[in-house]
Design a protein around this motif. Structure first.
Motif, PDB file in Angstrom:
ATOM      1  N   LYS A  34       3.412  60.547   1.040  1.00  0.00           N
ATOM      2  CA  LYS A  34       2.582  61.688   2.061  1.00  0.00           C
ATOM      3  C   LYS A  34       2.863  62.936   1.341  1.00  0.00           C
ATOM      4  O   LYS A  34       3.836  63.307   1.595  1.00  0.00           O
ATOM      5  CB  LYS A  34       2.792  61.323   3.541  1.00  0.00           C
ATOM      6  N   LEU A  35       1.959  63.227   0.743  1.00  0.00           N
ATOM      7  CA  LEU A  35       1.991  64.735   0.084  1.00  0.00           C
ATOM      8  C   LEU A  35       0.871  65.623   0.883  1.00  0.00           C
ATOM      9  O   LEU A  35      -0.372  64.910   1.330  1.00  0.00           O
ATOM     10  CB  LEU A  35       1.774  64.959  -1.379  1.00  0.00           C
ATOM     11  N   ARG A  36       1.166  66.936   1.055  1.00  0.00           N
ATOM     12  CA  ARG A  36       0.210  67.691   1.763  1.00  0.00           C
ATOM     13  C   ARG A  36      -0.256  68.974   0.926  1.00  0.00           C
ATOM     14  O   ARG A  36       0.943  69.380   0.322  1.00  0.00           O
ATOM     15  CB  ARG A  36       0.701  68.260   3.237  1.00  0.00           C
ATOM     16  N   VAL A  37      -1.456  69.238   0.793  1.00  0.00           N
ATOM     17  CA  VAL A  37      -1.994  70.138  -0.013  1.00  0.00           C
ATOM     18  C   VAL A  37      -2.665  71.206   0.803  1.00  0.00           C
ATOM     19  O   VAL A  37      -3.286  71.049   1.737  1.00  0.00           O
ATOM     20  CB  VAL A  37      -2.840  69.750  -1.189  1.00  0.00           C
ATOM     21  N   GLU A  38      -2.383  72.544   0.427  1.00  0.00           N
ATOM     22  CA  GLU A  38      -2.782  73.771   0.942  1.00  0.00           C
ATOM     23  C   GLU A  38      -3.425  74.588  -0.087  1.00  0.00           C
ATOM     24  O   GLU A  38      -2.656  74.777  -1.092  1.00  0.00           O
ATOM     25  CB  GLU A  38      -2.137  74.583   1.895  1.00  0.00           C
ATOM     26  N   ALA A  39      -4.571  75.031   0.124  1.00  0.00           N
ATOM     27  CA  ALA A  39      -5.316  75.720  -1.157  1.00  0.00           C
ATOM     28  C   ALA A  39      -6.137  76.964  -0.391  1.00  0.00           C
ATOM     29  O   ALA A  39      -7.047  76.819   0.603  1.00  0.00           O
ATOM     30  CB  ALA A  39      -6.201  74.887  -1.928  1.00  0.00           C
ATOM     31  N   LEU A  46       2.233  72.957  -2.228  1.00  0.00           N
ATOM     32  CA  LEU A  46       2.463  71.566  -2.172  1.00  0.00           C
ATOM     33  C   LEU A  46       3.673  71.225  -1.376  1.00  0.00           C
ATOM     34  O   LEU A  46       4.750  71.876  -1.380  1.00  0.00           O
ATOM     35  CB  LEU A  46       2.638  71.003  -3.655  1.00  0.00           C
ATOM     36  N   HIS A  47       3.277  70.341  -0.420  1.00  0.00           N
ATOM     37  CA  HIS A  47       4.336  70.066   0.646  1.00  0.00           C
ATOM     38  C   HIS A  47       4.601  68.611   0.608  1.00  0.00           C
ATOM     39  O   HIS A  47       3.574  67.671   0.274  1.00  0.00           O
ATOM     40  CB  HIS A  47       3.895  70.378   2.073  1.00  0.00           C
ATOM     41  N   GLY A  48       5.621  67.906   0.869  1.00  0.00           N
ATOM     42  CA  GLY A  48       6.082  66.528   1.086  1.00  0.00           C
ATOM     43  C   GLY A  48       7.373  66.221   0.414  1.00  0.00           C
ATOM     44  O   GLY A  48       7.979  67.138  -0.019  1.00  0.00           O
ATOM     45  N   ASN A  49       7.528  64.845   0.201  1.00  0.00           N
ATOM     46  CA  ASN A  49       8.655  64.371  -0.429  1.00  0.00           C
ATOM     47  C   ASN A  49       8.382  63.509  -1.916  1.00  0.00           C
ATOM     48  O   ASN A  49       7.468  62.880  -1.630  1.00  0.00           O
ATOM     49  CB  ASN A  49       9.377  63.548   0.549  1.00  0.00           C
ATOM     50  N   VAL A  50       9.305  63.940  -2.716  1.00  0.00           N
ATOM     51  CA  VAL A  50       9.177  62.637  -3.886  1.00  0.00           C
ATOM     52  C   VAL A  50      10.477  62.392  -4.042  1.00  0.00           C
ATOM     53  O   VAL A  50      11.464  62.743  -3.349  1.00  0.00           O
ATOM     54  CB  VAL A  50       8.500  63.628  -5.096  1.00  0.00           C
ATOM     55  N   THR A  51      10.722  61.108  -4.863  1.00  0.00           N
ATOM     56  CA  THR A  51      11.902  60.749  -5.121  1.00  0.00           C
ATOM     57  C   THR A  51      12.809  61.184  -6.356  1.00  0.00           C
ATOM     58  O   THR A  51      13.957  60.896  -6.495  1.00  0.00           O
ATOM     59  CB  THR A  51      11.757  59.253  -5.341  1.00  0.00           C
ATOM     60  N   MET A  58       6.100  66.970 -12.390  1.00  0.00           N
ATOM     61  CA  MET A  58       4.894  66.463 -12.792  1.00  0.00           C
ATOM     62  C   MET A  58       3.783  66.665 -11.876  1.00  0.00           C
ATOM     63  O   MET A  58       2.571  67.094 -12.398  1.00  0.00           O
ATOM     64  CB  MET A  58       4.746  64.982 -13.127  1.00  0.00           C
ATOM     65  N   ALA A  59       3.796  66.824 -10.630  1.00  0.00           N
ATOM     66  CA  ALA A  59       2.806  67.335  -9.596  1.00  0.00           C
ATOM     67  C   ALA A  59       2.482  68.597 -10.011  1.00  0.00           C
ATOM     68  O   ALA A  59       1.286  69.018  -9.994  1.00  0.00           O
ATOM     69  CB  ALA A  59       3.376  67.088  -8.043  1.00  0.00           C
ATOM     70  N   GLN A  60       3.336  69.497  -9.926  1.00  0.00           N
ATOM     71  CA  GLN A  60       3.144  71.114 -10.339  1.00  0.00           C
ATOM     72  C   GLN A  60       2.419  71.129 -11.769  1.00  0.00           C
ATOM     73  O   GLN A  60       1.378  71.715 -11.751  1.00  0.00           O
ATOM     74  CB  GLN A  60       4.433  71.709 -10.679  1.00  0.00           C
ATOM     75  N   GLU A  61       2.669  70.601 -12.825  1.00  0.00           N
ATOM     76  CA  GLU A  61       2.269  70.635 -14.112  1.00  0.00           C
ATOM     77  C   GLU A  61       0.424  70.005 -14.070  1.00  0.00           C
ATOM     78  O   GLU A  61      -0.495  70.680 -14.500  1.00  0.00           O
ATOM     79  CB  GLU A  61       2.840  69.779 -15.076  1.00  0.00           C
ATOM     80  N   LEU A  62       0.323  68.915 -13.226  1.00  0.00           N
ATOM     81  CA  LEU A  62      -1.016  68.305 -13.124  1.00  0.00           C
ATOM     82  C   LEU A  62      -1.873  69.583 -12.423  1.00  0.00           C
ATOM     83  O   LEU A  62      -3.022  69.838 -13.010  1.00  0.00           O
ATOM     84  CB  LEU A  62      -0.834  67.230 -12.460  1.00  0.00           C
ATOM     85  N   VAL A  63      -1.416  69.977 -11.318  1.00  0.00           N
ATOM     86  CA  VAL A  63      -2.273  71.023 -10.467  1.00  0.00           C
ATOM     87  C   VAL A  63      -2.307  72.151 -11.484  1.00  0.00           C
ATOM     88  O   VAL A  63      -3.311  72.931 -11.446  1.00  0.00           O
ATOM     89  CB  VAL A  63      -1.128  71.595  -9.056  1.00  0.00           C
ATOM     90  N   ARG A  64      -1.473  72.720 -12.133  1.00  0.00           N
ATOM     91  CA  ARG A  64      -1.340  73.979 -13.120  1.00  0.00           C
ATOM     92  C   ARG A  64      -2.820  73.826 -14.011  1.00  0.00           C
ATOM     93  O   ARG A  64      -3.309  75.012 -14.216  1.00  0.00           O
ATOM     94  CB  ARG A  64       0.018  74.103 -13.801  1.00  0.00           C
ATOM     95  N   LEU A  76       7.674  70.918  -2.746  1.00  0.00           N
ATOM     96  CA  LEU A  76       7.975  69.329  -2.527  1.00  0.00           C
ATOM     97  C   LEU A  76       9.588  69.322  -2.562  1.00  0.00           C
ATOM     98  O   LEU A  76      10.176  69.896  -3.344  1.00  0.00           O
ATOM     99  CB  LEU A  76       7.391  68.635  -3.756  1.00  0.00           C
ATOM    100  N   GLN A  77       9.963  68.142  -1.816  1.00  0.00           N
ATOM    101  CA  GLN A  77      11.366  68.023  -1.635  1.00  0.00           C
ATOM    102  C   GLN A  77      11.740  66.708  -2.221  1.00  0.00           C
ATOM    103  O   GLN A  77      10.951  65.745  -2.076  1.00  0.00           O
ATOM    104  CB  GLN A  77      11.822  67.916  -0.091  1.00  0.00           C
ATOM    105  N   VAL A  78      12.745  66.668  -2.969  1.00  0.00           N
ATOM    106  CA  VAL A  78      13.220  65.366  -3.635  1.00  0.00           C
ATOM    107  C   VAL A  78      14.257  64.759  -2.721  1.00  0.00           C
ATOM    108  O   VAL A  78      15.427  65.246  -2.308  1.00  0.00           O
ATOM    109  CB  VAL A  78      14.062  65.924  -4.782  1.00  0.00           C
ATOM    110  N   SER A  79      13.908  63.534  -2.339  1.00  0.00           N
ATOM    111  CA  SER A  79      14.744  62.774  -1.310  1.00  0.00           C
ATOM    112  C   SER A  79      15.220  61.448  -2.119  1.00  0.00           C
ATOM    113  O   SER A  79      14.504  60.712  -2.511  1.00  0.00           O
ATOM    114  CB  SER A  79      13.884  62.155  -0.159  1.00  0.00           C
TER     115      SER A  79
END
Length: 81
Positions: A34-39, A46-51, A58-64, A76-79
């Protein structure tokens, strides 16, 4: 599931938010969690958790690389669990 929430609802912000959400959902490098995007006005949050830090980056580079993105705030928080 990628959630999309435009900070200020305008057609342009909604379109950017939808494009970011779709790109993240299609990526094999970003978890289907579950990720949340605000634009708003070219700014994306980018909000949410990744592992892993790799997934966060990678999420940041994709969006960039997306047209219309001028600034990214990667919250994004690393859990580890």
């Amino acid at each position: 599931m990628i959630e999309s929430a435009a900070a200020t609802t305008t057609p342009a912000n909604d379109l950017l938010s939808d494009r970011v959400s779709s790109a993240l959902a299609a990526s094999p490098h970003v978890p289907g969690g579950k990720l949340r995007v605000e634009a708003a006005d070219g700014e994306v949050r980018l909000h949410g958790n990744v592992t892993t830090f790799f997934e966060k980056q990678m999420a940041q580079e994709l969006v960039r690389r997306l047209d219309g993105v001028d600034r990214i705030e990667n919250l994004l928080q690393v859990s580890w669990s």
